[in-house]
Scaffold this motif. Structure first.
Motif, PDB file in Angstrom:
ATOM      1  N   GLU A  61      -6.933  -0.426   2.649  1.00 24.58           N
ATOM      2  CA  GLU A  61      -8.241  -0.703   2.067  1.00 24.58           C
ATOM      3  C   GLU A  61      -8.794   0.523   1.320  1.00 24.58           C
ATOM      4  N   HIS A  62      -9.707   0.231   0.390  1.00 26.74           N
ATOM      5  CA  HIS A  62     -10.424   1.263  -0.357  1.00 26.74           C
ATOM      6  C   HIS A  62      -9.487   2.213  -1.114  1.00 26.74           C
ATOM      7  N   GLY A  63      -8.318   1.714  -1.514  1.00 24.81           N
ATOM      8  CA  GLY A  63      -7.390   2.545  -2.275  1.00 24.81           C
ATOM      9  C   GLY A  63      -6.725   3.639  -1.467  1.00 24.81           C
ATOM     10  N   ILE A  64      -6.700   3.498  -0.158  1.00 21.31           N
ATOM     11  CA  ILE A  64      -6.152   4.571   0.661  1.00 21.31           C
ATOM     12  C   ILE A  64      -4.634   4.602   0.612  1.00 21.31           C
ATOM     13  N   VAL A  65      -4.082   5.815   0.484  1.00 27.91           N
ATOM     14  CA  VAL A  65      -2.647   6.068   0.564  1.00 27.91           C
ATOM     15  C   VAL A  65      -2.448   7.219   1.538  1.00 27.91           C
ATOM     16  N   LEU A  66      -1.698   6.972   2.604  1.00 30.80           N
ATOM     17  CA  LEU A  66      -1.430   7.989   3.609  1.00 30.80           C
ATOM     18  C   LEU A  66       0.016   8.461   3.510  1.00 30.80           C
ATOM     19  N   LEU A  67       0.218   9.752   3.726  1.00 32.94           N
ATOM     20  CA  LEU A  67       1.548  10.357   3.658  1.00 32.94           C
ATOM     21  C   LEU A  67       1.829  11.093   4.965  1.00 32.94           C
ATOM     22  N   SER A  68       3.055  10.943   5.462  1.00 32.86           N
ATOM     23  CA  SER A  68       3.483  11.687   6.647  1.00 32.86           C
ATOM     24  C   SER A  68       4.865  12.268   6.396  1.00 32.86           C
ATOM     25  N   ASP A  69       5.019  13.561   6.666  1.00 34.42           N
ATOM     26  CA  ASP A  69       6.300  14.246   6.497  1.00 34.42           C
ATOM     27  C   ASP A  69       6.889  14.693   7.833  1.00 34.42           C
ATOM     28  N   ALA A  85      -9.676  -0.193  -4.998  1.00 37.05           N
ATOM     29  CA  ALA A  85      -9.277  -1.548  -4.633  1.00 37.05           C
ATOM     30  C   ALA A  85      -8.363  -1.518  -3.416  1.00 37.05           C
ATOM     31  N   THR A  86      -8.385  -2.593  -2.637  1.00 35.09           N
ATOM     32  CA  THR A  86      -7.466  -2.710  -1.512  1.00 35.09           C
ATOM     33  C   THR A  86      -6.033  -2.751  -2.011  1.00 35.09           C
ATOM     34  N   LEU A  87      -5.178  -1.937  -1.416  1.00 36.99           N
ATOM     35  CA  LEU A  87      -3.767  -1.868  -1.783  1.00 36.99           C
ATOM     36  C   LEU A  87      -2.964  -2.610  -0.718  1.00 36.99           C
ATOM     37  N   GLY A 102      -2.104  -4.460  -5.475  1.00 38.48           N
ATOM     38  CA  GLY A 102      -3.196  -4.901  -4.627  1.00 38.48           C
ATOM     39  C   GLY A 102      -4.227  -5.761  -5.327  1.00 38.48           C
ATOM     40  N   GLN A 103      -5.455  -5.636  -4.826  1.00 41.02           N
ATOM     41  CA  GLN A 103      -6.590  -6.422  -5.299  1.00 41.02           C
ATOM     42  C   GLN A 103      -6.805  -6.192  -6.791  1.00 41.02           C
TER      43      GLN A 103
END
Length: 323
Positions: A61-69, A85-87, A102-103
């Motif tokens: 939601e809210h264009g969030i992109v999370l990254l984990s290494d 926009a919701t992805l 997304g949206q």
């Protein structure tokens, strides 16, 4: 409202209903603004996750992109996302090149492993969301969504063209929601859709056939396993398998009525997650499913297998720990 709807039916038509609200213009304007830097991004609603090489990338939601290494131990938010926009879905062809959809029919692309994203498409005139995206290589891709929306590109997303699908067998319009697009080891494309239907293309998406699984409900996810099986699942725990490229299908006994939202190939087996905290694991073809439900009954939306073979779970409440 939109958060509850999207999580409860896992990438279906909720976003379209939301777009028809009186504040449609305001919502569209807000959705087109760059994503906000959130204080607790791992607690945001997440709808899909995948790998970019060794990196885990999750979107929501809210264009969030999370990254984990570090195999999901810690996460950080992407540095730059041009929309709020919701992805709903994310895919990568290698450790650098990826796309999300997304949206508002938005399509974003990255060439640095998800650190920064560029907008390739967005239509704020109508919220006809895209639910899934798949790229065969760095140039040829397909995105699918509400009311049989299908877009294809052959230049890495610089241009996207709408594709008109044939009418389904028995007549009627080509207006079924298309939920998840994926490919098998022979490069055939599949799309899990409404009314127990799977679409298949053997020519890179030029022509499509409708395949009947025998089910009647929406199929929200699908996967091709390394041993050649095609498995699709969705509403009320429905789960169907084909070992001949979709020519014939057989139901799998899932022993659950919780809807399946995501299917992942896991070694020789299969992992399924869904609503009500559903986690199902099959060790190999023909083996029974180990069915469990998390005590929190979280609405699970996606899973990624970590380096040790254990699932990392994502939900409408963000990243989850444990099974």
């Amino acid at each position: 409202m939109i958060k509850t709807l999207v999580a409860s039916i896992a990438l279906c038509a909720a976003t379209a209903a939301f777009a028809q609200a009186p504040a449609e213009g305001t919502v569209a304007t807000w959705a087109a603004k760059p994503a906000h830097a959130w204080g607790a991004p791992t607690h945001m609603m997440l709808l899909d996750a995948t790998r970019a090489g060794r990196r885990i990338v999750a979107v929501g939601e809210h264009g969030i992109v999370l990254l984990s290494d570090d195999e999901g131990k810690t996460y950080r938010q992407a540095r730059s996302v041009p929309v709020s926009a919701t992805l709903s879905a994310v895919t990568f062809t290698d450790d650098k090149h990826g796309w999300v959809v997304g949206q508002w029919g938005v399509i974003l692309a990255t060439n640095d492993g998800g650190e920064t994203w560029q907008k390739q498409r967005m239509d704020t005139a109508v919220d006809q969301p895209l639910f899934s995206v798949h790229f065969m290589n760095d140039h040829d891709g397909i995105a699918v969504g509400l009311w049989s929306l299908m877009l294809q590109t052959h230049d890495g997303g610089k241009t996207w063209a709408k594709v008109t699908l044939p009418k389904p067998p028995g007549g009627g319009k080509a207006d079924r929601n298309l939920y998840h697009v994926f490919a098998d080891q022979k490069a055939a494309l599949y799309i899990s859709a409404e009314q127990g239907t799977v679409l298949k293309s053997t020519d890179g998406g030029v022509n499509w056939d409708y395949l009947a699984t025998g089910g009647k409900g929406s199929l929200w996810s699908g996967v091709a396993t390394p041993d050649g099986r095609i498995v699709v699942g969705g509403l009320l725990g429905s789960l169907f398998q084909s070992s001949d490229g979709g020519a014939t299908w057989s139901p799998l006994k899932a022993e659950t009525k919780s809807s399946i939202t995501n299917l992942v190939a896991a070694g020789k087996g299969l992992l399924a997650v869904g609503l009500d905290g559903l986690v199902m694991q099959q060790r190999a073809d023909g083996a029974p499913f180990d069915v469990a439900q998390r005590p929190d009954r979280a609405a699970l939306t996606a899973a990624v297998i970590d380096a040790g073979g254990k699932p990392i779970l994502f939900s409408n409440d963000g990243v989850l720990t444990g099974l």
